[in-house]
Design an enzyme around this catalytic site. Sequence first.
Site, mmCIF file in Angstrom:
data_model
loop_
_atom_site.group_PDB
_atom_site.id
_atom_site.type_symbol
_atom_site.label_atom_id
_atom_site.label_comp_id
_atom_site.label_asym_id
_atom_site.label_seq_id
_atom_site.Cartn_x
_atom_site.Cartn_y
_atom_site.Cartn_z
ATOM 1 N N HIS A 95 54.764 -2.009 52.470
ATOM 2 C CA HIS A 95 56.112 -2.542 52.213
ATOM 3 C C HIS A 95 55.986 -4.075 52.138
ATOM 4 O O HIS A 95 56.455 -4.803 53.013
ATOM 5 C CB HIS A 95 57.067 -2.103 53.323
ATOM 6 N N ARG A 106 65.319 -11.082 53.482
ATOM 7 C CA ARG A 106 64.870 -10.259 52.353
ATOM 8 C C ARG A 106 65.310 -10.911 51.037
ATOM 9 O O ARG A 106 64.574 -10.930 50.057
ATOM 10 C CB ARG A 106 65.460 -8.836 52.447
ATOM 11 N N CYS A 114 62.714 -3.658 60.725
ATOM 12 C CA CYS A 114 62.966 -3.774 59.280
ATOM 13 C C CYS A 114 64.327 -3.202 58.900
ATOM 14 O O CYS A 114 64.884 -3.557 57.863
ATOM 15 C CB CYS A 114 61.862 -3.087 58.497
ATOM 16 N N ASP A 145 59.836 0.195 64.114
ATOM 17 C CA ASP A 145 60.399 0.822 62.910
ATOM 18 C C ASP A 145 60.690 2.281 63.281
ATOM 19 O O ASP A 145 60.270 2.759 64.346
ATOM 20 C CB ASP A 145 59.369 0.723 61.761
ATOM 21 N N GLN A 149 59.055 -6.461 52.478
ATOM 22 C CA GLN A 149 59.510 -6.539 53.868
ATOM 23 C C GLN A 149 58.634 -7.521 54.650
ATOM 24 O O GLN A 149 59.140 -8.364 55.394
ATOM 25 C CB GLN A 149 59.434 -5.139 54.503
ATOM 26 N N ARG A 191 60.413 1.650 44.292
ATOM 27 C CA ARG A 191 60.255 2.275 45.615
ATOM 28 C C ARG A 191 59.844 3.712 45.377
ATOM 29 O O ARG A 191 60.578 4.477 44.724
ATOM 30 C CB ARG A 191 61.549 2.200 46.424
#
Length: 307
Positions: free
Chosen positions: A136, A294, A266, A226, A139, A109
């Site tokens: 992402h 996830r 998310c 988001d 995700q 990340r």
Amino acid sequence: MSATVRNIAKPFAQDLTCDLDFSTAALEHALKLSAQIKRTPSRYTKTLAGRYLSLLFEKPSLRTRLTFELAIKQLGGDAVWSIGPIAEREPVKDVARNLDRWTQGIVARVFSQGTIDELAKWSSVPVINALSDLYHPCQALADVLTLKEHLGSLKGRTVAFIGDGNNVAHSLMLDATRLGMNVAVATPEGYEPNADIVEKAREYGTVLVTHDPTEAVRGANAVYTDVWTSMGQEMEASVRLAAFAPYQVNSKLMAQAHADAIFLHCLPAKRGQEVTDEVMESAQSAVFDQAENRLHAQKALLVMLLS
Ligand code: CP
Ligand code: NVA
């Protein structure tokens, strides 16, 4: 900011630096495998026995870090991790060539997509993007799995993304369109999704980009939002708060969507900003299914890339 969109999907995915590293066939396979692993996790408890994963996090994480660690462990392997800037003490290319001597995969990340691309360039083991400024993809895989579970067939259905044209929106556009969905994105002026990524997604399906949240959600089968201020943008928070205020997903906006529409986020969510507590807690909210997925989706990714 220029997008690093790969034009040619690799026939056999080695890395997942961005969504398009997976061909549409690989994406469909990942989706099927995620569902299969979710149904029968006990069949996969030794699939990655003896395999180790490096987890590098330059930014905070609850879901991504814990689900990768759980995923590799539940597949029979294990993980080591490091938190902090990747290239503070040595160049990224040296980090990559240490980790690939010890572990069979690197999950990172990062602040900049360039760091992921550099890791992938120098590493001999798969590199997985666990969120960058542009994408992402982990995700998005859980998102399309959740959409499929709730909507059944994805073809011709519409997902509306309301708020910032950010990393989560980019990955969603690239995966949802490739699975036959229409995507509608509503952002304030100046916060539109990256134009190169929109153009790429339009090669696969319909992408509406508008400044009108009602237009985007009208008749949509899913409404997604988001945070308005992503990690690393904290200095812009007050300006963003003002710009995004008309883009809150609340009951009034949800009422414009299809009567059976689901709500996605998310997470982490800032209740009272991009979404109300009422919508988060409503029967339409599928956010915790999304979070659960996830784990299943990342197990599928690891099986595909590390086994
Ligand atoms: N959605 C998501 O990536 O959550 P974390 O930031 O907690 O990993
Ligand atoms: N857009 C958010 C997603 C967090 C999971 C961020 O980048 O901070």
